[in-house]
Scaffold this motif. Structure first.
Motif, PDB file in Angstrom:
ATOM      1  N   PHE A 167      -5.914  68.769  97.151  1.00 36.05           N
ATOM      2  CA  PHE A 167      -6.176  68.626  95.715  1.00 36.05           C
ATOM      3  C   PHE A 167      -5.226  67.604  95.103  1.00 36.05           C
ATOM      4  CE2 PHE A 167      -7.422  72.860  96.931  1.00 36.05           C
ATOM      5  CZ  PHE A 167      -8.616  73.060  96.258  1.00 36.05           C
ATOM      6  N   HIS A 168      -5.715  66.904  94.097  1.00 36.22           N
ATOM      7  CA  HIS A 168      -4.852  66.107  93.237  1.00 36.22           C
ATOM      8  C   HIS A 168      -5.045  66.619  91.823  1.00 36.22           C
ATOM      9  CE1 HIS A 168      -4.942  63.280  96.636  1.00 36.22           C
ATOM     10  NE2 HIS A 168      -3.761  62.907  96.191  1.00 36.22           N
ATOM     11  N   ALA A 169      -3.976  67.062  91.192  1.00 36.98           N
ATOM     12  CA  ALA A 169      -4.075  67.535  89.809  1.00 36.98           C
ATOM     13  C   ALA A 169      -3.209  66.650  88.923  1.00 36.98           C
ATOM     14  CB  ALA A 169      -3.620  68.986  89.712  1.00 36.98           C
ATOM     15  N   GLU A 170      -3.809  66.144  87.850  1.00 41.65           N
ATOM     16  CA  GLU A 170      -3.037  65.379  86.858  1.00 41.65           C
ATOM     17  C   GLU A 170      -2.164  66.344  86.086  1.00 41.65           C
ATOM     18  OE1 GLU A 170      -5.396  63.196  84.045  1.00 41.65           O
ATOM     19  OE2 GLU A 170      -6.011  61.733  85.558  1.00 41.65           O
ATOM     20  N   LEU A 171      -0.885  66.045  86.000  1.00 40.78           N
ATOM     21  CA  LEU A 171       0.014  66.942  85.286  1.00 40.78           C
ATOM     22  C   LEU A 171      -0.121  66.730  83.784  1.00 40.78           C
ATOM     23  CD1 LEU A 171       3.151  66.724  87.573  1.00 40.78           C
ATOM     24  CD2 LEU A 171       1.416  68.517  87.471  1.00 40.78           C
ATOM     25  N   THR A 193     -10.007  79.716  92.465  1.00 42.31           N
ATOM     26  CA  THR A 193      -8.789  80.519  92.257  1.00 42.31           C
ATOM     27  C   THR A 193      -7.605  79.597  91.938  1.00 42.31           C
ATOM     28  OG1 THR A 193      -9.660  82.097  93.859  1.00 42.31           O
ATOM     29  CG2 THR A 193      -7.343  82.314  93.282  1.00 42.31           C
ATOM     30  N   LEU A 194      -7.505  78.534  92.699  1.00 44.14           N
ATOM     31  CA  LEU A 194      -6.417  77.576  92.483  1.00 44.14           C
ATOM     32  C   LEU A 194      -6.532  76.930  91.104  1.00 44.14           C
ATOM     33  CD1 LEU A 194      -4.745  75.096  94.730  1.00 44.14           C
ATOM     34  CD2 LEU A 194      -6.164  74.065  92.992  1.00 44.14           C
ATOM     35  N   ARG A 195      -7.738  76.546  90.760  1.00 43.42           N
ATOM     36  CA  ARG A 195      -7.971  75.890  89.474  1.00 43.42           C
ATOM     37  C   ARG A 195      -7.494  76.775  88.330  1.00 43.42           C
ATOM     38  NH1 ARG A 195     -11.472  76.479  85.661  1.00 43.42           N
ATOM     39  NH2 ARG A 195     -11.758  74.730  84.234  1.00 43.42           N
ATOM     40  N   LEU A 196      -7.890  78.051  88.375  1.00 45.25           N
ATOM     41  CA  LEU A 196      -7.535  78.963  87.290  1.00 45.25           C
ATOM     42  C   LEU A 196      -6.022  79.183  87.220  1.00 45.25           C
ATOM     43  CD1 LEU A 196      -9.161  80.397  85.165  1.00 45.25           C
ATOM     44  CD2 LEU A 196      -9.122  82.457  86.589  1.00 45.25           C
ATOM     45  N   ARG A 197      -5.404  79.264  88.375  1.00 41.64           N
ATOM     46  CA  ARG A 197      -3.943  79.445  88.398  1.00 41.64           C
ATOM     47  C   ARG A 197      -3.219  78.254  87.778  1.00 41.64           C
ATOM     48  NH1 ARG A 197      -0.748  83.181  92.251  1.00 41.64           N
ATOM     49  NH2 ARG A 197      -2.177  84.931  92.202  1.00 41.64           N
ATOM     50  N   LEU A 198      -3.660  77.054  88.133  1.00 44.62           N
ATOM     51  CA  LEU A 198      -3.018  75.853  87.569  1.00 44.62           C
ATOM     52  C   LEU A 198      -3.260  75.779  86.071  1.00 44.62           C
ATOM     53  CD1 LEU A 198      -3.779  73.111  90.255  1.00 44.62           C
ATOM     54  CD2 LEU A 198      -1.730  74.525  90.002  1.00 44.62           C
ATOM     55  N   LEU A 199      -4.453  76.206  85.672  1.00 44.21           N
ATOM     56  CA  LEU A 199      -4.793  76.198  84.244  1.00 44.21           C
ATOM     57  C   LEU A 199      -3.888  77.164  83.482  1.00 44.21           C
ATOM     58  CD1 LEU A 199      -6.785  75.006  82.233  1.00 44.21           C
ATOM     59  CD2 LEU A 199      -8.356  76.860  82.761  1.00 44.21           C
ATOM     60  N   SER A 216      -1.945  71.658  84.457  1.00 42.79           N
ATOM     61  CA  SER A 216      -2.942  70.589  84.391  1.00 42.79           C
ATOM     62  C   SER A 216      -4.142  71.073  83.589  1.00 42.79           C
ATOM     63  CB  SER A 216      -3.375  70.235  85.819  1.00 42.79           C
ATOM     64  OG  SER A 216      -4.517  69.408  85.822  1.00 42.79           O
ATOM     65  N   ASP A 217      -4.922  70.100  83.093  1.00 38.85           N
ATOM     66  CA  ASP A 217      -6.194  70.447  82.454  1.00 38.85           C
ATOM     67  C   ASP A 217      -7.242  70.879  83.469  1.00 38.85           C
ATOM     68  OD1 ASP A 217      -5.490  70.001  79.869  1.00 38.85           O
ATOM     69  OD2 ASP A 217      -6.030  67.884  79.892  1.00 38.85           O
ATOM     70  N   VAL A 218      -7.019  70.507  84.706  1.00 42.81           N
ATOM     71  CA  VAL A 218      -7.908  70.821  85.833  1.00 42.81           C
ATOM     72  C   VAL A 218      -9.391  70.648  85.517  1.00 42.81           C
ATOM     73  CG1 VAL A 218      -6.322  72.256  87.146  1.00 42.81           C
ATOM     74  CG2 VAL A 218      -7.680  73.324  85.357  1.00 42.81           C
ATOM     75  N   ARG A 219      -9.761  69.534  84.896  1.00 41.87           N
ATOM     76  CA  ARG A 219     -11.182  69.278  84.638  1.00 41.87           C
ATOM     77  C   ARG A 219     -11.710  68.379  85.752  1.00 41.87           C
ATOM     78  NH1 ARG A 219     -12.680  70.450  79.266  1.00 41.87           N
ATOM     79  NH2 ARG A 219     -10.900  70.874  77.939  1.00 41.87           N
ATOM     80  N   MET A 220     -12.461  68.975  86.633  1.00 40.56           N
ATOM     81  CA  MET A 220     -12.946  68.197  87.786  1.00 40.56           C
ATOM     82  C   MET A 220     -13.894  67.091  87.359  1.00 40.56           C
ATOM     83  SD  MET A 220     -13.380  70.835  90.887  1.00 40.56           S
ATOM     84  CE  MET A 220     -13.358  69.587  92.155  1.00 40.56           C
ATOM     85  N   GLU A 221     -14.701  67.374  86.315  1.00 39.06           N
ATOM     86  CA  GLU A 221     -15.685  66.375  85.886  1.00 39.06           C
ATOM     87  C   GLU A 221     -14.987  65.142  85.307  1.00 39.06           C
ATOM     88  OE1 GLU A 221     -14.949  69.156  84.432  1.00 39.06           O
ATOM     89  OE2 GLU A 221     -14.850  68.892  82.267  1.00 39.06           O
ATOM     90  N   SER A 233     -17.077  68.659  91.495  1.00 36.60           N
ATOM     91  CA  SER A 233     -17.157  70.046  91.042  1.00 36.60           C
ATOM     92  C   SER A 233     -17.029  70.933  92.279  1.00 36.60           C
ATOM     93  CB  SER A 233     -18.504  70.311  90.364  1.00 36.60           C
ATOM     94  OG  SER A 233     -19.554  70.175  91.316  1.00 36.60           O
ATOM     95  N   PHE A 234     -16.763  72.210  92.063  1.00 32.81           N
ATOM     96  CA  PHE A 234     -16.703  73.101  93.224  1.00 32.81           C
ATOM     97  C   PHE A 234     -18.100  73.373  93.763  1.00 32.81           C
ATOM     98  CE2 PHE A 234     -12.461  74.103  91.452  1.00 32.81           C
ATOM     99  CZ  PHE A 234     -11.769  73.553  92.521  1.00 32.81           C
TER     100      PHE A 234
END
Lengths: 491, 481
Positions: free
Chosen positions: B12-16, B177-183, B188-193, B224-225
């Protein structure tokens, strides 16, 4: 005394006492540049209009008693690797022939804040890679003591300008000896401060973990006064050090009785430079040691056992960092760009092939190889280990009670133009006395001590403890014999 | 037919979520005019130097804490060297041998519904590249491209799992699960789109009787997932067909095409770069002392699992809990309303009912539920004390949504205050009885249901403001006589 013969401090005193204006001094330097620099070629860019404007502003400040620093109004030059807002900065490379930085390097903005008058940007080896200023895309600089000879490098323009009276002082950069070896060749003082002492922000890098901004000046007091202005932590450079800035000028002339000065035997033995150290330089070393002993210093031999490994270590490490530092010159954002390329990768290749010189290409290839997968451990990793050992040699010498060390600055005095251009390995040997100091991150000071039997200057190198530039200035000022001769250059 | 086992690892790459870039003070927000969020440092002009943004370290550590990682007290940056026009320095500053976090895990559910631990190898900090805007619709149809460096040096964390997943379902479950945790951790905003969370898949297949892992294929361009899930399903199909025929799997990178639902080859292993990693000499090592780590841990927001447990304990249903926790703004609104003393079940009901409906209808994106919690709590209080009825309350909520009006003002202006005063209602009750002899007779004749019609008439006469229960009581009393 002619204005251009004065030290920066003498000139500053004349300005303070209103015996002289910055305009007069600046005009004198500009006239001398116009008259002599066609031969010497120490400048890449001269900025006369701005210089006269800045001189006028300085005179106004001094008239109102608002001098910004002791050196307010003193005309000087910057190595063309130090970014100056609005003034073309080329690193002596075709690839940056048109680059005008929108920012000042911190060392330059600090001098500016002290009222410095910039005469122009001085010549150097391309991207500071070289020991003779012959790799410049703007032609070689000539040694003012003998125009058939090189001024050393890479800060050859900085050293030649100060020696020839074309600037009161100048800034250079020193990655493996690039301030100290030219100082030795041109008979001026050259200081490479401790790594982290002067901000590297805005200084076009060659090898980031070794590069340090240095000063070329007529004597130790001048160099100390300039260091005073440029030293200190900078929030724009994470590797700049928080160590307090001391009063450097007051160290000049301090009593050196009881100071313990080491003469590293490896620098005089066959193992490292041996035969390569010219007899006149070996003689100068003995004379220098006697001179310091006569003033109360204790001079003893010391051993730095890993010195022999410094040169290969330096060339692998510096080339590796350079190969990465120079990747940004790809023709996309600034500088030269090859036309008519088929695609972007062709453009990168054509731009870099056409606009980097041979020495720069050689080091990019060396560095790329050293970092390549499969070779990394044998080269880069090994050099990092050796670097640690070299640093430990110095730590141990200082722990044993030595206050500073004295060595030759280079194995020879100035050599002839073209003498080594086809022999890069012999050229690399020029750095043998100076590179260990960069690897260890220590301060080094070269001061002129006399002339060899060919009337060429000899300088000796003093190596100090981290952030102990004061001791270098104390000892250096006791050792130096300022050479104000500029043979053949009287106007 | 041979059966194949799938092995999946994710990157994963998440923008901080920092205000400024990783090494300079340029803003990170997207959507600005090209090359306006740039400076000499992020443009990589000659001589400039990076200075590490402290917040980047803090958010990377948060990510590590959220993903059960060990936090490295000493880490450092390295250079990854390659040429591309969107990369201003010709190298990316990243972390290679000494990343900031290591050895984490997340628990997901396997095919049988049992908990399964998926290990996380590492999390490291790095800078993003810029992007290229092509003159045509795509690179091959373009005569030139223009780099936009606004995104260059926006801070990222890269999160790399071990190859512990064995199905598209597990990969999707892990990703969500990872997305929600980071959120929740505010990393991160964790917006895949929008690309603020990107996911690459490493997948290999092997016959079930084979120990050794099969040839690894990397899948990219998954926005997207759902795409992650579909791309894995496609690859499993594609690779098992090849293996059935005895054909080799090529080690390569493949791009997911959302439109065709297929993956296609992008580059093979032979094109792989030698990145010539080495320590970044322009930065000093990152040292995290006890004090700093304690401050970051102390500042750590509540993670989704903790919140779920709390809601369940309050008596909220499992499905409702899942729904509320899946949207942090719903769960934050829940917390605020609860702090103001509202009944948790009632809040849950409103949140998943009218509030969710209003959010959906507005079509806009919200950081927070656009209803003032104080006003909402007041409104619930009014319903509970029967000062207004439920229908009125729903209208009031609509008026509160997206405005800064006061519930009390709306109730007053709309005349929603419920009439609970016996004397005020008695006249209307009497009038309705007089005007409706038939239903009255029906009621008296034993057809008790006709009272509903009479209540309705009173409500109508009072324009809905009457307290219906009270009206019924008054009618019954009047008709008994």
């Amino acid at each position: 005394m002619p204005i251009t013969d004065m030290t920066a401090c003498e000139l500053a005193a004349a300005l303070t006492e209103k015996r002289l204006s910055s305009r007069e001094a600046t005009a004198a330097y500009l006239d001398r540049i116009a008259a002599l620099d066609k031969e010497i070629n120490s400048y890449i860019t001269v900025t006369p209009e701005q210089a006269m404007k800045d001189a006028e502003a300085s005179d106004k400040r001094r008239a109102e008693g608002r001098a910004l620093s002791p050196l307010d109004g003193v005309p000087m030059a910057l190595k063309d690797v130090i970014c100056s807002k609005g003034v073309r900065t080329t690193a002596a490379s075709k690839i940056l022939y048109n680059f005008v930085p929108p920012y000042d390097a911190t060392c330059w903005s600090r001098l500016k804040a002290g009222g410095a008058v910039l005469l122009g940007k001085v010549n150097m080896d391309e991207f500071a890679m070289g020991s003779s200023t012959e790799t410049s895309a703007f032609g070689p600089t000539r040694n003012p003591w003998d125009e058939e000879r090189v001024p050393g490098g890479s800060s050859g323009g900085s050293a030649a300008a100060v020696a020839a009276g074309l600037a009161a002082y100048s800034l250079g950069t020193d990655t493996g000896g690039s301030v100290r070896q030219p100082a030795h060749f041109c008979g001026v003082v050259g200081l490479k401060p401790t790594y982290g002492r002067v901000s590297r922000y805005g200084v076009i890098p060659y090898a980031s973990s070794l590069d340090q901004v240095g000063v070329l000046a007529r004597d130790c007091r001048d160099a100390a006064s300039v260091l005073q202005l440029i030293a200190g932590q900078d929030r724009m450079d994470s590797t700049s050090a928080p160590a307090p800035v001391e009063d450097y000028a007051s160290a000049c002339g301090e009593d050196i009785t009881g100071l313990k000065i080491g003469l590293p035997k490896e620098f005089m033995s066959d193992a490292i430079a041996g035969d390569a150290v010219a007899p006149d330089i070996a003689f100068a070393m003995r004379q220098g040691a006697e001179r310091l002993a006569a003033q109360g210093a204790v001079v003893e031999e010391v051993s730095l056992p890993h010195s022999a490994y410094a040169l290969p270590t330096y060339y692998i490490l510096a080339s590796a960092e350079a190969s990465s530092n120079l990747a940004r010159y790809d023709g996309v954002r600034y500088g030269a760009r090859a036309e008519n390329a088929e695609n972007v990768y062709d453009m990168f290749t054509a731009t870099r092939s056409a606009n980097f010189g041979a020495e720069v290409k050689r080091r990019i290839m060396l560095g790329t190889f050293a970092l390549s997968s499969g070779y990394y451990d044998a080269y880069y990793n090994k050099t990092m280990q050796v670097r640690t050992l070299i640093k430990q040699d110095y730590d141990q010498a200082f722990a044993a009670g030595f206050d500073c060390l004295m060595t030759p600055a280079a194995p020879t005095t100035a050599f002839k133009l073209g003498e080594m251009t086809d022999d890069p390995l012999t050229m690399y040997m020029q750095d043998i006395c100076t590179v260990p100091v960069n690897l260890a991150g220590l301060p080094g000071l070269v001061v002129p001590v006399g002339l060899d039997n060919g009337n060429l200057p000899i300088g000796l190198q003093l190596i100090g403890k981290s952030f102990d530039e004061r001791t270098l200035f104390a000892v250096g000022s006791r050792l130096e014999s300022p050479l104000r001769l500029q043979p053949g250059l009287e106007m | 037919m041979t059966k194949y086992l799938t092995t999946i690892g994710l990157e994963f790459h998440a923008e901080l979520k920092t205000r400024t870039k990783i090494f300079c003070s340029c803003p990170t927000d997207a959507g600005a005019e090209p090359n306006t969020h740039v400076c000499p440092v992020c443009l990589g002009l000659p001589g400039v130097l990076p200075v590490l943004n402290r917040r980047v370290v803090e958010l990377a550590v948060r990510a590590g804490l959220a993903l059960n990682c060990d936090i490295s007290r000493y880490s450092k940056f390295d250079r990854k060297n390659y040429f591309y026009p969107d990369l201003p320095k010709g190298y990316q500053v990243t972390q290679f041998p000494l990343p900031i976090c290591r050895n984490g895990y997340l628990t997901i559910k396997d095919a049988a519904g049992n908990p399964k631990k998926v290990r996380i190898n590492r999390i490291h900090m790095e800078e993003d590249a810029g992007k290229l805007v092509h003159s045509g619709d795509n690179l091959s149809g373009s005569t030139f491209s223009m780099p936009d460096y606004n995104r260059a040096a926006v801070p990222l964390v890269e999160i790399v799992t071990e190859p512990d997943m064995s199905s598209a379902e597990e990969a999707r479950d892990f990703g969500e699960t990872l997305r929600l945790r980071l959120l929740y951790a505010g990393v991160s905003d964790v917006r895949m789109e929008r690309g603020s969370l990107r996911c690459d898949v490493n997948i290999s297949l092997r016959p079930e009787d084979q120990e050794e892992l099969g040839v690894k294929v990397e899948l990219k361009n998954l926005n997207s997932f759902r795409a992650v899930y579909r791309a894995i399903k496609f690859e499993e199909e594609r690779q098992s067909l090849l293996l059935d025929k005895g054909l080799p799997i090529v080690q390569e990178t493949r791009l997911w095409d959302e439109a065709t639902g297929e993956t296609r080859s992008m580059r093979s292993k032979e094109d792989a770069h030698d990145y010539r990693y080495f320590p970044e000499p322009d930065l000093v090592p990152v040292v995290i002392d006890d004090e700093w780590l304690a401050a970051i841990s102390g500042d750590m927001p509540e993670l989704p699992e903790v919140k779920k447990a709390r809601l369940l304990a309050l008596g909220i249903g499992e499905k409702e809990t899942e729904q509320i926790v899946s949207e942090p703004y719903l769960s934050r609104f829940f917390d605020r309303a609860q702090e103001l003393g509202c009944d948790p079940l009632t809040v849950s009901h409103w949140l998943l009912g009218d509030i969710s409906r209003l959010l959906n209808e507005s079509g806009a994106e919200f950081e927070e539920v656009p209803v003032d919690a104080d006003q909402f709590a007041y409104l619930l209080g009014q319903v509970e004390s029967k000062a207004i009825n439920l229908n009125s309350a729903r209208t009031v909520l609509e008026d509160l949504f997206g405005t800064d009006k006061k519930a009390a003002d709306i109730i007053r202006e709309r005349g929603f205050a419920q009439i609970s005063d016996t004397s005020a209602l008695q006249a209307a009750v009497d009038q309705v009885i007089a005007a409706n002899p038939k239903p009255v007779a029906d009621y008296k004749g034993g057809k008790k249901a006709s009272i509903g019609f009479l209540v309705g008439q009173v409500m109508k006469a009072t324009r809905g403001q009457a307290n219906a229960a009270l009206v019924k009581e008054l009618l019954e009393k009047a008709l008994e006589n």
